[in-house]
Scaffold this motif. Structure first.
Motif, mmCIF file in Angstrom:
data_model
loop_
_atom_site.group_PDB
_atom_site.id
_atom_site.type_symbol
_atom_site.label_atom_id
_atom_site.label_comp_id
_atom_site.label_asym_id
_atom_site.label_seq_id
_atom_site.Cartn_x
_atom_site.Cartn_y
_atom_site.Cartn_z
ATOM 1 N N UNK A 41 0.783 -0.972 0.375
ATOM 2 C CA UNK A 41 -0.194 -0.030 -0.002
ATOM 3 C C UNK A 41 0.687 1.693 0.414
ATOM 4 N N UNK A 42 -0.127 2.193 -0.219
ATOM 5 C CA UNK A 42 1.085 3.826 -0.105
ATOM 6 C C UNK A 42 2.077 3.915 -0.990
ATOM 7 N N UNK A 43 1.734 2.862 -2.529
ATOM 8 C CA UNK A 43 2.969 3.988 -2.865
ATOM 9 C C UNK A 43 2.620 5.327 -3.708
ATOM 10 N N UNK A 49 5.881 3.911 3.962
ATOM 11 C CA UNK A 49 5.944 3.185 5.242
ATOM 12 C C UNK A 49 5.571 1.513 4.997
ATOM 13 N N UNK A 50 6.545 1.635 3.760
ATOM 14 C CA UNK A 50 6.739 0.132 3.348
ATOM 15 C C UNK A 50 7.634 -0.052 3.129
ATOM 16 N N UNK A 51 9.094 1.112 2.732
ATOM 17 C CA UNK A 51 10.070 1.251 2.295
ATOM 18 C C UNK A 51 10.149 1.332 1.131
ATOM 19 N N UNK A 108 11.758 4.638 5.918
ATOM 20 C CA UNK A 108 9.973 3.813 5.976
ATOM 21 C C UNK A 108 9.740 4.788 4.919
ATOM 22 N N UNK A 109 9.038 5.785 4.651
ATOM 23 C CA UNK A 109 8.848 7.070 4.127
ATOM 24 C C UNK A 109 9.450 7.706 2.948
ATOM 25 N N UNK A 110 9.267 7.187 1.789
ATOM 26 C CA UNK A 110 10.597 7.464 0.438
ATOM 27 C C UNK A 110 8.942 8.555 0.361
#
Length: 984
Positions: free
Chosen positions: A450-452, A469-471, A497-499
């Motif tokens: 999620x959250x790409x 959130x997922x690196x 993790x927040x890119x």
């Protein structure tokens, strides 16, 4: 009948098509000035743009002046023009001398002369008395500089300033066809033409006679109470209130009448404006008609409530233009509408505009599918399409307009697949050929990612994905696997993790922006570099929003708070922030146009930089369009168009529109306040001498020291909503560097200026204005005060010198007196010693004489009593003794000594008591020496009784009282001088 209907339909259709052509070509956009902006009334009767650039607006409730920033109001009793009269302002004119003439409905004429700041009403001038109750409709100046007043109830007036005479034309005293005169103009041959409420066109001859235009057919169609007339070359253009628009050829007397039957939107035309080959006709109810004389096409611009930059009224009253740069329209109920051809105007695409069919207008990502065809994702409204190709639109129709869907990123890979990073739905791939959507999950556990937020493609077709959130993840195209990115291959354990951004540059380096730990670069040689605020190549902020590679391979990094930085060959080149002119430090996106300029979108507008970091332009939209843009929602299209997504839709601008615009280079100081009081020519402000020139002509301002705080307003007459540049200012010589004002500010305040001469310079773009400010010194710094202080100091110096000299003299005199006293003391001591010696010697001499005489007396007595007096020897001895006793020689010695002791004593006695005898003086001298009676008797060789008798006689001669002591008087006697000295 059927043929006629079809003919009308074809005509209408052809005009509709022509309208579309014109609108597509011109794309007119308007800004508005209404009562909400400070306009005195939304009914605008006339508009004038003066030679300085100020816009004067005649309304039904007074006169406004607009400078691009604010509307100045002028009404009856206005503090800035107390003599101004008239509520309904009807006509405006600037004559060749720069004087502004203002006509009213029933209050005569106001005029502001070029060298004045205020208006005066001419009602008290007997020359203009006949105009006081006239309803002035228009004012015109001819080539002889005569001012013409057209009235709707009193005919025509001509004022000759050189003679100060007013000539009046009426239907009664001339051949004027009606006393309702609405317009006058002069053709290229110097012929004056008049339009009235009648159906006759008239002209004024050189001998001031009025003749009719000879065209009976024209007169039959020439209807309307109010008309306006303009001249262009050998053609008259006449707007009529009911008969449409007329074009009259003066050479052939042929005419053409434009009405609703041949494309005009309304036959009620209130005003017209000629701009090169374009004729603008303002209709009352039919919007703006535009006639292109080159191709003969006639179009209409209508009110559009769904478009914030369209006309806001179809009821138009007046028109004016400025050097083919801007068009100004006065309306009946919408105030002023104006369009500036030179303004940089971003096209806006959002809710309420045709083609925008999403429930959300916050654009998160933009992708160009093909030239002039864009796909955009929204924050809750799914995907929307805008473009020219319906075929392309149909290719993506299955994924368009999904209400509620939040798509943060869009990416089209080299294989033509569309990748969507959506919140709550993971990563999806869309194939336009099959029109199928596939969800791509993690190859580890088949769970969605999620959250790409960001996607980029490597040369081998692999995708690098950054999430919030997922690196960091990697999609391997050959294996079709989605796996965590192998950071260990680059010698790094982990990344935040927040890119927020992933960029693969031309050297296959992977740049990764994070929201709190700066930038990480994974090198193609499997090494890595970190860029943070703490590093040598430090960022100005660690919260990264975008990374961009330009045509030269330089890397640009935008942060949320630190502006934009440039890296070249892994070395930091510079950082640009708001202090350097960037519109905001909160950078959201970066792109590059075909001119190599760098465009930076922020939360407060857009800035354009040169590759070297020079600020070229800034746009903050000044509140007209929302200027907050979203992260990475920016790109340059293949058609050289900049498109930027924001929270209120899409903003776009062709780069050519920017390069073709001629910069407005005029800056004007428009107002000065001292202690919050407006400075005007001839107006007294306590403590300030009235200025001799109006503000627009003022070159030097002198302020007293106690009023050394001023506020200066200025304008550049930029009437666009997209502000090209902020104002810069400096106050020489105390401010050498230019200082930038906030983009919405057009004034600067200086408090507590020191005495001296300063030069205030205001700059915007390449426009510059300046004002010399002289602050008088305080009284203690003036020449006369300094002269007075100098004189006082000189006087004090002289006084001090005089005092010092006197003091020194006194000290010297004291020392001298002391020396004299010492000398006198020594002399007195010496004198006393000598006196004592003299007294001693005198006493000794006197004693000796007394002893001698006593001895001689005894010897004489013995001889006289005991011896034989007959003895000749004895007798001879007695005689000798007596002779010795009578001898006076010793008195000479006595007097000599006595005078040395007190030489003035004897003189003083003789002077005061001239009756004294020599024997008296001798007795006085002996008494003075404190001799006893016996000693005196012995010295004088007399008996004691003889001395007593002598003293008695002496006392009487001295006129002493019986009780007074003679001895005391003689011993205490002094000369008068000595007595005075002793008294002193």
């Amino acid at each position: 009948m059927l043929f006629k209907r079809y003919s009308i339909f074809i005509i209408i259709l052809s005009w509709v098509c022509s309208i579309n052509v014109i609108l597509a070509e011109q794309k007119p956009t308007f800004d508005h000035l209404t009562i909400e902006n400070g306009l005195l009334h939304n009914a605008v009767n006339d508009i004038l743009i003066d030679s300085f650039g100020y816009v004067w607006i005649a309304t039904n409730n007074g006169l406004n002046r607009y400078d691009g920033h604010e509307l100045l109001a002028l009404q009856e009793g206005s503090p800035t023009s107390p003599d101004f009269k008239g509520r309904r302002i009807t006509a405006l004119l600037e004559d060749h001398s720069g004087n502004i003439w203002v006509g009213t409905g029933n209050s005569g004429v106001n005029v502001k002369y070029f060298d004045e700041d205020v208006f005066v009403n001419l009602s008290s001038n007997s020359v203009f008395a006949s105009l006081n109750k006239s309803e002035i409709y228009s004012i015109y100046e001819d080539s002889h500089h005569r001012i013409w007043f057209c009235t709707l109830n009193a005919g025509l007036f001509s004022y000759d300033p050189s003679k100060d005479q007013l000539q009046h034309y009426t239907s009664e005293n001339s051949r004027l066809s009606s006393n309702a005169v609405s317009g006058i103009t002069e053709d290229d041959l110097g012929q004056l033409w008049i339009v009235t409420s009648s159906q006759i066109l008239q002209s004024i001859q050189l001998d001031n006679t009025i003749v009719d235009f000879d065209n009976a057919e024209l007169s039959n169609r020439f209807v309307g109470y109010r008309k306006q007339i303009k001249s262009q070359n050998d053609t008259l253009w006449i707007a009529t209130e009911g008969g449409g628009l007329f074009q009259i050829d003066l050479a052939t007397k042929a005419y053409k009448n434009y009405t609703i039957e041949n494309g005009l939107s309304s036959n009620v035309i209130r005003d017209l404006e000629l701009v090169d080959s374009i004729v603008y006709a303002a209709s009352d109810g039919g919007g703006l008609n535009v006639l292109n004389l080159k191709n003969g096409l006639l179009s209409t611009i209508w009110k559009n409530t769904n478009h914030i930059e369209a006309l806001n009224s179809n009821a138009l009253l007046c028109l004016t233009s400025q050097e083919n740069k801007s068009l100004w329209i006065g309306t009946y109920n919408g105030g002023v509408n104006y369009s500036n051809k030179e303004s940089i105007r971003f096209e806006h695409f959002g809710i309420g505009i045709d083609g925008f069919n999403s429930s959300s207008e916050s654009i998160l990502a933009i992708l160009e599918l093909e030239p002039n065809n864009l796909l955009m994702s929204t924050d809750g409204g799914g995907l929307i399409f805008r473009g020219e190709s319906q075929e392309i639109a149909s290719d993506y129709k299955p994924i368009l307009n999904r209400d509620g869907e939040v798509v943060k990123t869009l990416y089209k890979d080299s294989g033509g697949n569309l990748w969507l990073g959506a919140f709550g739905q993971g990563l999806r791939r869309y194939d336009k050929t099959t029109k199928q959507t596939t969800t791509v999950n993690s190859s580890l556990d088949n769970s969605p990612i999620y959250n790409i937020w960001t996607i980029d493609e490597a040369n081998n077709g692999d995708l690098i994905l950054g999430t919030y959130g997922a690196g960091l993840w990697k999609y391997i195209r050959e294996k079709q696997e989605l796996l965590p990115f192998p950071l260990s291959d680059y010698g790094i354990e982990a990344i935040s993790g927040n890119i927020s951004k992933v960029l693969i540059d031309s050297q296959e380096n992977i740049w990764i922006g994070t929201d709190n730990t700066g930038v990480v670069c994974l090198r193609s040689d499997n090494s890595h570099s970190k860029f943070q605020t703490e590093s040598d190549q430090g960022l100005s902020d660690n919260e990264i929003r975008t990374i961009f590679e330009d045509d030269d391979g330089a890397i640009w990094v935008g942060s949320d708070g630190g502006g934009v930085s440039k890296w070249l060959n892994s070395q930091k080149a510079f950082t640009i922030t708001k202090d350097d002119g960037l519109v905001s430090n909160n950078v959201m996106g970066i792109t590059q146009d075909q001119e190599s300029n760098i465009w930076v979108s922020t939360i407060s507008g857009v800035s354009i930089l040169s590759p070297e970091g020079l600020l070229l332009n800034s746009f903050n939209f000044r509140g007209k369009q929302v200027n907050q843009f979203n992260q990475d929602a920016i790109l340059t299209t293949s058609e050289s168009k900049i498109v930027i997504g924001g929270i209120k839709g899409l903003h776009s601008l062709y780069v050519s529109d920017l390069s073709d615009r001629v910069a407005n280079s005029r800056v004007q100081i428009s107002g000065i306040k001292v202690l919050d009081e407006v400075l005007q020519k001839g107006v007294n402000i306590d403590g300030i001498e009235p200025i001799e020139y109006p503000i627009h002509a003022l070159e030097t301002l002198t302020l007293p020291f106690k009023l050394n705080s001023i506020s200066v307003d200025f304008t550049s007459f930029d009437f666009s909503q997209a502000s090209p540049n902020p104002y810069l200012y400096r106050l020489l010589p105390i401010q050498e560097e230019w200082r930038e004002l906030a983009s919405t500010k057009n004034s600067v305040v200086f408090n507590n200026l020191q005495s001296g001469t300063f030069e205030l310079q205001i700059k915007r773009g390449d426009g510059l204005d300046s004002l010399e400010i002289k602050v008088s010194p305080p009284f203690y710094q003036t020449w006369w005060f300094r002269l007075l202080i100098g004189l006082i100091l000189i006087a004090l110096l002289f006084a001090y010198i005089n005092f010092s000299e006197r003091r020194q003299k006194e000290l010297h005199d004291q020392k001298l007196e002391k020396a004299r006293s010492e000398i006198l003391s020594l002399n007195n001591e010496k004198l006393e010693a000598e006196l004592d010696a003299q007294n001693t010697k005198l006493l000794l001499s006197s004693t000796q004489m007394a002893q001698k005489n006593s001895m001689l007396i005894e010897v004489k007595s013995m001889l006289s009593s005991n011896l034989d007096k007959t003895d000749p020897n004895i007798r001879a001895t007695i005689r000798k003794i007596e002779s010795e006793l009578r001898a006076n020689d010793y008195w000479s010695e006595f007097n000599n000594y006595f005078e040395k002791i007190d030489k003035r004593f004897t003189n003083a006695l003789v002077q005061k008591f001239p009756q004294l005898t020599k024997n008296d003086l001798r007795i006085c001298g002996l008494i003075k020496l404190n001799m006893s009676t016996k000693e005196i008797a012995s010295i004088l060789n007399i008996s004691l009784r003889g001395v007593e008798k002598a003293k008695y006689r002496l006392k009487k001669r001295l006129e002493l009282e019986q009780e007074q002591s003679l001895d005391t008087f003689i011993i205490g006697f002094r000369s008068e001088k000595n007595q005075s000295s002793n008294l002193g």
